[in-house]
Design a protein around this motif. Structure first.
Motif, mmCIF file in Angstrom:
data_model
loop_
_atom_site.group_PDB
_atom_site.id
_atom_site.type_symbol
_atom_site.label_atom_id
_atom_site.label_comp_id
_atom_site.label_asym_id
_atom_site.label_seq_id
_atom_site.Cartn_x
_atom_site.Cartn_y
_atom_site.Cartn_z
ATOM 1 N N ARG A 7 0.811 -1.120 0.174
ATOM 2 C CA ARG A 7 -0.108 -0.041 0.165
ATOM 3 C C ARG A 7 0.962 1.327 -0.139
ATOM 4 N NH1 ARG A 7 -2.190 -4.354 1.604
ATOM 5 N NH2 ARG A 7 -4.295 -4.697 1.542
ATOM 6 N N LYS A 8 2.258 1.123 -0.152
ATOM 7 C CA LYS A 8 3.124 2.324 -0.196
ATOM 8 C C LYS A 8 3.054 3.118 1.005
ATOM 9 C CE LYS A 8 2.375 2.327 -5.371
ATOM 10 N NZ LYS A 8 3.612 1.379 -5.775
ATOM 11 N N LEU A 9 2.812 2.333 1.941
ATOM 12 C CA LEU A 9 2.827 3.350 3.354
ATOM 13 C C LEU A 9 3.892 3.879 3.922
ATOM 14 C CD1 LEU A 9 0.003 1.118 5.351
ATOM 15 C CD2 LEU A 9 -0.250 3.053 3.758
ATOM 16 N N GLY A 10 5.049 3.392 3.420
ATOM 17 C CA GLY A 10 6.181 4.284 3.823
ATOM 18 C C GLY A 10 6.230 5.680 3.515
ATOM 19 N N LEU A 11 5.258 6.197 2.444
ATOM 20 C CA LEU A 11 5.200 7.500 2.245
ATOM 21 C C LEU A 11 4.103 8.295 2.996
ATOM 22 C CD1 LEU A 11 5.571 7.267 -1.689
ATOM 23 C CD2 LEU A 11 7.172 8.041 -0.057
ATOM 24 N N THR A 12 2.977 7.455 3.487
ATOM 25 C CA THR A 12 1.719 7.933 4.054
ATOM 26 C C THR A 12 1.421 7.392 5.522
ATOM 27 O OG1 THR A 12 0.332 6.223 2.807
ATOM 28 C CG2 THR A 12 1.053 8.476 1.480
ATOM 29 N N ASP A 13 2.164 6.565 5.997
ATOM 30 C CA ASP A 13 1.617 6.039 7.371
ATOM 31 C C ASP A 13 1.509 7.230 8.449
ATOM 32 O OD1 ASP A 13 1.764 3.802 9.278
ATOM 33 O OD2 ASP A 13 3.385 5.014 10.013
ATOM 34 N N PRO A 14 0.510 7.061 8.972
ATOM 35 C CA PRO A 14 0.311 8.054 10.169
ATOM 36 C C PRO A 14 1.673 8.390 11.213
ATOM 37 C CG PRO A 14 -1.131 5.990 10.690
ATOM 38 C CD PRO A 14 -0.413 6.135 9.150
ATOM 39 N N VAL A 15 1.980 7.355 11.631
ATOM 40 C CA VAL A 15 3.447 7.461 12.314
ATOM 41 C C VAL A 15 4.301 8.212 11.654
ATOM 42 C CG1 VAL A 15 5.179 6.202 13.582
ATOM 43 C CG2 VAL A 15 2.845 5.563 13.733
ATOM 44 N N HIS A 16 4.798 7.918 10.254
ATOM 45 C CA HIS A 16 5.665 8.511 9.659
ATOM 46 C C HIS A 16 5.375 9.960 9.396
ATOM 47 C CE1 HIS A 16 7.310 4.543 7.555
ATOM 48 N NE2 HIS A 16 7.573 4.680 8.819
ATOM 49 N N ARG A 17 4.045 10.209 9.218
ATOM 50 C CA ARG A 17 3.720 11.670 8.905
ATOM 51 C C ARG A 17 4.011 12.414 10.318
ATOM 52 N NH1 ARG A 17 -1.369 9.634 7.220
ATOM 53 N NH2 ARG A 17 -2.076 11.347 8.273
ATOM 54 N N ALA A 18 3.655 12.003 11.337
ATOM 55 C CA ALA A 18 3.786 12.506 12.593
ATOM 56 C C ALA A 18 5.420 12.668 12.728
ATOM 57 C CB ALA A 18 3.190 11.794 13.659
ATOM 58 N N SER A 19 6.217 11.801 12.636
ATOM 59 C CA SER A 19 7.557 12.104 12.950
ATOM 60 C C SER A 19 8.113 13.223 12.003
ATOM 61 C CB SER A 19 8.307 11.064 12.777
ATOM 62 O OG SER A 19 8.353 10.424 11.072
ATOM 63 N N GLN A 20 7.555 13.512 10.998
ATOM 64 C CA GLN A 20 8.086 14.493 9.933
ATOM 65 C C GLN A 20 7.701 16.018 10.653
ATOM 66 O OE1 GLN A 20 6.411 13.606 6.135
ATOM 67 N NE2 GLN A 20 7.745 11.706 6.022
ATOM 68 N N PRO B 67 12.441 10.756 15.369
ATOM 69 C CA PRO B 67 12.647 11.083 13.808
ATOM 70 C C PRO B 67 14.097 11.263 13.621
ATOM 71 C CG PRO B 67 11.174 12.487 15.046
ATOM 72 C CD PRO B 67 11.778 11.701 16.334
ATOM 73 N N ALA B 68 14.294 10.912 12.445
ATOM 74 C CA ALA B 68 15.707 11.063 11.852
ATOM 75 C C ALA B 68 15.660 12.093 10.878
ATOM 76 C CB ALA B 68 16.416 9.754 11.624
ATOM 77 N N HIS B 69 16.085 13.378 10.939
ATOM 78 C CA HIS B 69 16.130 14.389 10.163
ATOM 79 C C HIS B 69 17.483 14.651 9.599
ATOM 80 C CE1 HIS B 69 11.725 14.442 10.612
ATOM 81 N NE2 HIS B 69 11.795 15.246 11.718
ATOM 82 N N ILE B 70 18.053 14.226 8.489
ATOM 83 C CA ILE B 70 19.354 14.330 8.059
ATOM 84 C C ILE B 70 19.165 15.251 6.869
ATOM 85 C CG2 ILE B 70 21.422 13.462 7.487
ATOM 86 C CD1 ILE B 70 20.654 10.875 9.161
ATOM 87 N N PRO B 71 20.101 16.419 6.774
ATOM 88 C CA PRO B 71 20.020 17.016 5.539
ATOM 89 C C PRO B 71 20.571 16.386 4.281
ATOM 90 C CG PRO B 71 21.024 18.352 7.214
ATOM 91 C CD PRO B 71 20.836 16.972 7.893
ATOM 92 N N GLY B 72 19.974 16.428 3.252
ATOM 93 C CA GLY B 72 20.283 15.443 2.229
ATOM 94 C C GLY B 72 19.484 14.195 2.094
ATOM 95 N N ASP B 73 18.980 13.761 3.224
ATOM 96 C CA ASP B 73 18.360 12.346 3.260
ATOM 97 C C ASP B 73 16.856 12.450 3.371
ATOM 98 O OD1 ASP B 73 20.320 10.467 3.209
ATOM 99 O OD2 ASP B 73 19.977 9.897 5.328
ATOM 100 N N VAL B 74 16.006 11.580 2.707
ATOM 101 C CA VAL B 74 14.663 11.637 2.905
ATOM 102 C C VAL B 74 14.570 11.447 4.416
ATOM 103 C CG1 VAL B 74 14.149 10.632 0.700
ATOM 104 C CG2 VAL B 74 14.630 9.133 2.456
ATOM 105 N N HIS B 75 13.156 11.756 4.926
ATOM 106 C CA HIS B 75 12.977 11.630 6.144
ATOM 107 C C HIS B 75 13.054 9.967 6.869
ATOM 108 C CE1 HIS B 75 11.516 15.532 7.273
ATOM 109 N NE2 HIS B 75 10.654 15.582 6.087
ATOM 110 N N GLY B 76 13.301 9.895 7.857
ATOM 111 C CA GLY B 76 13.689 8.441 8.406
ATOM 112 C C GLY B 76 13.214 8.515 9.902
ATOM 113 N N SER B 77 13.010 7.401 10.527
ATOM 114 C CA SER B 77 12.877 7.207 11.948
ATOM 115 C C SER B 77 13.237 6.120 12.714
ATOM 116 C CB SER B 77 11.116 7.438 12.321
ATOM 117 O OG SER B 77 10.483 6.519 11.635
#
Length: 247
Positions: free
Chosen positions: A71-84, A124-134
């Motif tokens: 379901r491609k939830l890596g992009l839209t999962d509610p936990v991922h969105r909250a971490s951003q 969250p893992a916000h690193i310049p040059g990277d996509v968001h992670g956690s």
């Protein structure tokens, strides 16, 4: 309960990890200390479409991972969105207002529970040059994530994600600043919106020297303009938003 000493020991151990399996073992040990069952260190991407573009190390049930990826939830999962929207980390039960933003949010959380994944926490893992992670840790349904675990996770999440990046991309450790001190200073003033003559006066240089520094900086980044140069230098960490924002 996890202690500060335990977090320091984890941070030291993680610098010695050589591969994904070793890092997964350490994350499993962290789970045991917090009393949870699941861990997931991941970039927020569509792993079916671009498996080589990001890092993911987890022990979630494979059925859940397959359902999640389909379901491609890596992009839209509610936990991922909250971490951003968060820098420090959060308990999942504190993000409930977010779960109503999209119609499918409650369905996703319900499906996670059906696979044995209940409450949890995310750093969250916000690193310049990277996509968001956690980095996330989760408990089985019926057990609540707690503040002590979140404090421990905040101390180990950054080192764990950094270790994963070093394992996946060994060349990162050989990348240093691209700009000289003078080039960096000129770029920061330019990014603030100062004209060449004003930068020259502030730095005690001639306008031609300032232009030369900025020209060389663009050459180092293969940038064809000041905006591109600024963005790439921000991504690489040569300059920061704080540098530009402070007076």
């Amino acid at each position: 309960m996890p202690t500060i000493d335990a977090a320091h020991a984890f941070a030291l151990d993680v610098t010695r990890v050589k591969d994904r399996a070793g890092l997964a073992d350490l994350l499993a040990e962290a789970c045991a200390r917090m009393g949870c069952s699941w861990f997931a260190l991941s970039h927020h991407i569509d792993f079916l479409a671009a498996p080589d573009r990001g890092i993911r190390i987890h022990n979630y049930p494979e059925e859940w991972a397959h359902w999640f990826d389909e379901r491609k939830l890596g992009l839209t999962d509610p936990v991922h969105r909250a971490s951003q929207r968060n820098m420090a980390g959060f308990l999942w039960h504190d993000m409930k207002p977010l779960a109503g933003e999209r119609a499918e949010d409650e369905m996703i959380l319900s499906e996670a529970r059906r696979h044995g994944i209940g409450d949890g926490l995310t750093v969250p893992a916000h690193i310049p040059g990277d996509v968001h992670g956690s980095v996330s840790f989760a408990w089985r349904p019926g057990v609540a994530a707690h503040a002590d675990a979140l404090l421990f996770a905040r101390m180990i999440g950054g080192p764990a994600f950094d270790a994963a990046r070093q394992i996946a991309y060994p060349g990162l450790q050989h990348i240093g600043p691209r700009l000289t001190d003078r080039q960096r200073e000129c770029l920061i003033w330019a990014a603030k919106g100062d004209p060449i003559w004003k930068i020259a006066r502030k730095m005690g240089l001639s306008p031609d020297t300032v232009r030369e520094h900025l020209r060389n900086a663009r050459h180092r980044y293969e940038a064809n303009g000041g905006i591109t140069l600024t963005v790439r230098a921000l991504w690489d960490g040569d300059i920061s938003f704080e540098d530009i924002g402070k007076r």
